[in-house]
Design an enzyme around this catalytic site. Structure first.
Site, PDB file in Angstrom:
ATOM      1  N   ARG A  23      -1.012  26.075  67.281  1.00  0.00           N
ATOM      2  CA  ARG A  23      -0.235  24.943  67.730  1.00  0.00           C
ATOM      3  C   ARG A  23       0.193  24.903  69.117  1.00  0.00           C
ATOM      4  O   ARG A  23       1.109  24.277  69.315  1.00  0.00           O
ATOM      5  CB  ARG A  23       0.873  24.745  66.542  1.00  0.00           C
ATOM      6  CG  ARG A  23       0.377  24.444  65.170  1.00  0.00           C
ATOM      7  CD  ARG A  23      -0.001  22.977  65.142  1.00  0.00           C
ATOM      8  NE  ARG A  23      -0.380  22.920  63.553  1.00  0.00           N
ATOM      9  CZ  ARG A  23       0.135  22.464  62.771  1.00  0.00           C
ATOM     10  NH1 ARG A  23       1.347  22.323  62.727  1.00  0.00           N
ATOM     11  NH2 ARG A  23      -0.282  22.279  61.290  1.00  0.00           N
ATOM     12  N   ARG A  27       4.664  19.843  69.435  1.00  0.00           N
ATOM     13  CA  ARG A  27       6.061  18.910  69.477  1.00  0.00           C
ATOM     14  C   ARG A  27       7.153  19.553  70.553  1.00  0.00           C
ATOM     15  O   ARG A  27       8.008  19.289  70.591  1.00  0.00           O
ATOM     16  CB  ARG A  27       6.498  18.460  68.287  1.00  0.00           C
ATOM     17  CG  ARG A  27       5.728  17.378  67.546  1.00  0.00           C
ATOM     18  CD  ARG A  27       6.108  17.224  66.185  1.00  0.00           C
ATOM     19  NE  ARG A  27       5.549  18.090  65.379  1.00  0.00           N
ATOM     20  CZ  ARG A  27       5.680  18.518  64.254  1.00  0.00           C
ATOM     21  NH1 ARG A  27       6.287  17.526  63.224  1.00  0.00           N
ATOM     22  NH2 ARG A  27       4.760  19.643  63.603  1.00  0.00           N
ATOM     23  N   ASP A  73      -7.167  18.049  63.386  1.00  0.00           N
ATOM     24  CA  ASP A  73      -6.396  18.538  62.380  1.00  0.00           C
ATOM     25  C   ASP A  73      -7.269  18.716  61.154  1.00  0.00           C
ATOM     26  O   ASP A  73      -8.692  18.424  61.151  1.00  0.00           O
ATOM     27  CB  ASP A  73      -5.446  17.648  61.851  1.00  0.00           C
ATOM     28  CG  ASP A  73      -4.501  18.311  60.793  1.00  0.00           C
ATOM     29  OD1 ASP A  73      -3.396  18.828  61.323  1.00  0.00           O
ATOM     30  OD2 ASP A  73      -4.611  18.201  59.602  1.00  0.00           O
ATOM     31  N   TYR A 150      -4.869  20.471  49.730  1.00  0.00           N
ATOM     32  CA  TYR A 150      -4.390  19.060  50.163  1.00  0.00           C
ATOM     33  C   TYR A 150      -5.079  18.028  49.063  1.00  0.00           C
ATOM     34  O   TYR A 150      -4.358  17.070  48.885  1.00  0.00           O
ATOM     35  CB  TYR A 150      -4.532  18.913  51.386  1.00  0.00           C
ATOM     36  CG  TYR A 150      -3.693  19.829  52.278  1.00  0.00           C
ATOM     37  CD1 TYR A 150      -2.297  19.307  52.647  1.00  0.00           C
ATOM     38  CD2 TYR A 150      -4.053  21.204  52.760  1.00  0.00           C
ATOM     39  CE1 TYR A 150      -1.325  20.453  53.294  1.00  0.00           C
ATOM     40  CE2 TYR A 150      -3.195  22.004  53.519  1.00  0.00           C
ATOM     41  CZ  TYR A 150      -1.923  21.569  53.474  1.00  0.00           C
ATOM     42  OH  TYR A 150      -0.987  22.298  54.265  1.00  0.00           O
TER      43      TYR A 150
HETATM   44  O1  CP3 Z   1      -3.390  24.749  67.230  1.00  0.00           O
HETATM   45  C1  CP3 Z   1      -3.608  23.620  67.742  1.00  0.00           C
HETATM   46  O2  CP3 Z   1      -2.743  23.423  68.663  1.00  0.00           O
HETATM   47  C2  CP3 Z   1      -4.731  22.773  67.388  1.00  0.00           C
HETATM   48  C3  CP3 Z   1      -4.672  21.595  66.552  1.00  0.00           C
HETATM   49  C4  CP3 Z   1      -4.048  21.721  65.073  1.00  0.00           C
HETATM   50  C5  CP3 Z   1      -3.169  20.884  64.518  1.00  0.00           C
HETATM   51  N1  CP3 Z   1      -3.216  21.401  62.976  1.00  0.00           N
HETATM   52  C6  CP3 Z   1      -2.415  19.887  65.264  1.00  0.00           C
HETATM   53  C7  CP3 Z   1      -1.278  19.374  64.465  1.00  0.00           C
HETATM   54  C8  CP3 Z   1      -4.634  22.697  64.315  1.00  0.00           C
HETATM   55  C9  CP3 Z   1      -5.670  23.817  64.454  1.00  0.00           C
HETATM   56  C10 CP3 Z   1      -4.245  22.506  63.005  1.00  0.00           C
HETATM   57  C11 CP3 Z   1      -4.414  22.960  61.827  1.00  0.00           C
HETATM   58  C12 CP3 Z   1      -3.890  22.728  60.502  1.00  0.00           C
HETATM   59  N2  CP3 Z   1      -3.270  21.311  60.003  1.00  0.00           N
HETATM   60  C13 CP3 Z   1      -3.619  23.529  59.419  1.00  0.00           C
HETATM   61  C14 CP3 Z   1      -3.844  24.954  59.485  1.00  0.00           C
HETATM   62  C15 CP3 Z   1      -3.017  25.938  60.218  1.00  0.00           C
HETATM   63  C16 CP3 Z   1      -1.577  26.119  59.587  1.00  0.00           C
HETATM   64  O3  CP3 Z   1      -0.735  25.541  60.268  1.00  0.00           O
HETATM   65  O4  CP3 Z   1      -1.525  26.575  58.722  1.00  0.00           O
HETATM   66  C17 CP3 Z   1      -2.793  22.758  58.380  1.00  0.00           C
HETATM   67  C18 CP3 Z   1      -2.437  23.496  56.899  1.00  0.00           C
HETATM   68  C19 CP3 Z   1      -2.729  21.614  58.702  1.00  0.00           C
HETATM   69  C20 CP3 Z   1      -2.300  20.335  57.983  1.00  0.00           C
HETATM   70  C21 CP3 Z   1      -1.137  19.803  58.789  1.00  0.00           C
HETATM   71  N3  CP3 Z   1      -1.087  18.961  60.003  1.00  0.00           N
HETATM   72  C22 CP3 Z   1       0.148  19.767  58.198  1.00  0.00           C
HETATM   73  C23 CP3 Z   1       0.617  20.346  56.912  1.00  0.00           C
HETATM   74  C24 CP3 Z   1       0.804  18.959  59.195  1.00  0.00           C
HETATM   75  C25 CP3 Z   1       2.373  18.627  59.130  1.00  0.00           C
HETATM   76  C26 CP3 Z   1       3.116  19.645  59.544  1.00  0.00           C
HETATM   77  C27 CP3 Z   1       3.818  19.781  60.695  1.00  0.00           C
HETATM   78  O5  CP3 Z   1       3.508  20.629  61.611  1.00  0.00           O
HETATM   79  O6  CP3 Z   1       3.896  18.802  61.303  1.00  0.00           O
HETATM   80  C28 CP3 Z   1      -0.078  18.657  60.203  1.00  0.00           C
HETATM   81  C29 CP3 Z   1       0.363  17.789  61.482  1.00  0.00           C
HETATM   82  C30 CP3 Z   1       0.024  18.589  62.772  1.00  0.00           C
HETATM   83  N4  CP3 Z   1      -1.243  18.996  62.926  1.00  0.00           N
HETATM   84  C31 CP3 Z   1       0.776  18.497  63.902  1.00  0.00           C
HETATM   85  C32 CP3 Z   1      -0.066  19.056  65.110  1.00  0.00           C
HETATM   86  C33 CP3 Z   1       0.264  19.069  66.406  1.00  0.00           C
HETATM   87  C34 CP3 Z   1       2.078  17.812  64.162  1.00  0.00           C
HETATM   88  C35 CP3 Z   1       1.760  16.233  64.021  1.00  0.00           C
HETATM   89  C36 CP3 Z   1       2.790  15.569  64.944  1.00  0.00           C
HETATM   90  O7  CP3 Z   1       2.564  15.485  66.368  1.00  0.00           O
HETATM   91  O8  CP3 Z   1       3.683  15.038  64.355  1.00  0.00           O
END
Ligand code: CP3
Length: 342
Positions: A23, A27, A73, A150
Site C-alpha cells: 500500500r 492515503r 485492487d 468478498y
Molecule cells: O499496495 C499497493 O500500493 C498497490 C495497490 C493495492 C490496493 N489494494 C490499493 C487500495 C493493492 C495491492 C491492494 C490489495 C488489496 N485490496 C487487498 C490485499 C492486501 C491486503 O490489504 O490484505 C485487499 C484485501 C483489498 C480489498 C480492499 N481494497 C479493501 C478491503 C479496501 C478498503 C480498506 C481500506 O484500506 O480502505 C480497499 C481499498 C484500497 N485499495 C485502498 C487502496 C489505496 C484505499 C482506497 C482509498 O483511496 O480510499
C-alpha cells in the site's frame, strides 16, 4: 545490472535488502489524496491509466523504493466477472453476493473480463516505460480464496464466516466459484506480464482462516495452479505468494506452490521465519505496520532486528501488511534509512 529485487528473487543474498512497502501508494500521502480527489473516487482512479500511473510513481519519487506496485485492487477481478462493486467511505468494499447457483450462472464468461480490465493493462504499459531503470514493476491479483470471501459475503468479514458456510453447505458451488476466479486470475496476471509486469504477487489476505486440509485445497492448490500456468508461459517471471497469517502453513509453502518468494506477515518472528521459511528461498517482510504510525527508536530497533535475522539468505524488506492512512510519511523515510544505512 540486474535490478536488486530480481536478484533477491533469484535467490541471491544481498548486503542490503531491497525494499518496497505494501500500500505504498495510499492515503498516508498527501499527493495520493490530491490525485484521488482529481479522479473522483477510488475505482475511477484504478481505471484511469494516467492517474493510476501517477499514484504508482508518487512513492517512488518521494522515497526511491526498489519496486513499484501497480495501482489497482484485488476486487477488480470480481467486477470484471460481473459483480457489482462499490466502496463505502470509511467502511470499505461492497459487492453483489454470490450464494446460489443462479448467482454463479450470471457471472460473465472468462473471455469477457478484459473489457473491464484493459485500463489496468494500459497502466502497466505506461509504467514499464516511465519507471526508473533500477525500479522493478510488480503486478498482482488476489488469491482465489480471498477474492471469494468478498464475492460470497459482499464485503470484508472478520472471520470469513459466509465463505466458510458456503464451503461447508454448497461445496460444489464453492469449488466452482474458486475455479472460475483461479482461471480469471491466470488470464489477468498473464496480461499484466505481457504488458510489462516483471514480478507478480498473489495476495491471500485471509489464508489464515483456512485450517488443515482446507488450507491445502483452497490456499496451496490455487496458488500452485496459478504459478504453474504463469511459469508455463513465462518461466522467468518470479511469483511472490502471501498466505497472510498462515502460521505453520508458511513452512513448505514455496515448495508446495512453486512460488519464488513467500511474503510474511508480522505475526511470525523473523528468527523463526529465517529458520523455517527462508531455508527454501527468498522471503519478504515483515515489519508491523504500526511502526509507521508510532516511529521512534522502536521502529529503528525492530527494523534492524528484521534485517539481521534475514541477513544470511535472500530477503526483500517490507511491512507485514499494508501501511495505514494514519501513518506518518517521515516514519517511512526512517525505516528506509535504517534498512539502507544500518
Ligand atoms: O499496495 C499497493 O500500493 C498497490 C495497490 C493495492 C490496493 N489494494 C490499493 C487500495 C493493492 C495491492 C491492494 C490489495 C488489496 N485490496 C487487498 C490485499 C492486501 C491486503 O490489504 O490484505 C485487499 C484485501 C483489498 C480489498 C480492499 N481494497 C479493501 C478491503 C479496501 C478498503 C480498506 C481500506 O484500506 O480502505 C480497499 C481499498 C484500497 N485499495 C485502498 C487502496 C489505496 C484505499 C482506497 C482509498 O483511496 O480510499
Amino acid at each position: 545490472m540486474t535490478k536488486t529485487i530480481l536478484r533477491a528473487l533469484a535467490g541471491e543474498t544481498l548486503p542490503t535488502p531491497p525494499i518496497w512497502m505494501m500500500r505504498q501508494a495510499g492515503r498516508y500521502l498527501p499527493e495520493y489524496k490530491a490525485t484521488r480527489a482529481e479522479a473522483g473516487d477510488f475505482l475511477s482512479l484504478c481505471y484511469n491509466p494516467e492517474l493510476a500511473t501517477e499514484v504508482t510513481l508518487q512513492p517512488i519519487r518521494r522515497y526511491g523504493f526498489d519496486a513499484a506496485i501497480l495501482f489497482a485492487d484485488i476486487l477488480l477481478v470480481p467486477q470484471a466477472l460481473g459483480a457489482d462493486l462499490w466502496f463505502v467511505t470509511g467502511e470499505g468494499p461492497r459487492l453483489s453476493t454470490i450464494t446460489t447457483q443462479a448467482d454463479f450462472d450470471k457471472l460473465k464468461p472468462l473471455a469477457d473480463i478484459h473489457e473491464t480490465l484493459n485500463p489496468v493493462y494500459e497502466t502497466v504499459r505506461i509504467l514499464s516505460r516511465e519507471l526508473p531503470s533500477e525500479t522493478t514493476l510488480i503486478g498482482f491479483a488476489g488469491a482465489p480464496w480471498t477474492v471469494a470471501t468478498y464475492m460470497i459475503a459482499g464485503r470484508g468479514t472478520p472471520d470469513q464466516g459466509p465463505a466458510h458456510a458456503l464451503r461447508e453447505e454448497s461445496n460444489a458451488l464453492f469449488e466452482a466459484l474458486l475455479d472460475r476466479i483461479t482461471e480469471a486470475t491466470i488470464d489477468y496476471l498473464l496480461m499484466q506480464i505481457e504488458a510489462g509486469a516483471e514480478v507478480v504477487k498473489i495476495f491471500d489476505s485471509w489464508a489464515g482462516s483456512l485450517k488443515g486440509d482446507d488450507f491445502r485445497k483452497y490456499a496451496l492448490e490455487p496458488a500452485r495452479k496459478i504459478t504453474a500456468a504463469l511459469k508455463a508461459k513465462h518461466p522467468s517471471i518470479p511469483v511472490i505468494g502471501f498466505p497472510r497469517e498462515a502460521g505453520d502453513g508458511y513452512i513448505g509453502f514455496a515448495k508446495a506452490t512453486g512460488v519464488d518468494c513467500v511474503a510474511l506477515d508480522n505475526s511470525v518472528s523473523p528468527e523463526w521465519a529465517a529458520a523455517n521459511v527462508q531455508v527454501d528461498g527468498c522471503v519478504q517482510g515483515n515489519l508491523a505496520s504500526r511502526h509507521m504510525v508510532t516511529g521512534g527508536q522502536e521502529l529503528v530497533d525492530e527494523t534492524r532486528a528484521i534485517v539481521k535475522a534475514f541477513s544470511n539468505g535472500p530477503h526483500i524488506f517490507n511491512l507485514g501488511h499494508g501501511i495505514t492512512p494514519d501513518a506518518d510519511p517521515e516514519n517511512v523515510q526512517l525505516m528506509i534509512d535504517t534498512v539502507r544505512n544500518g
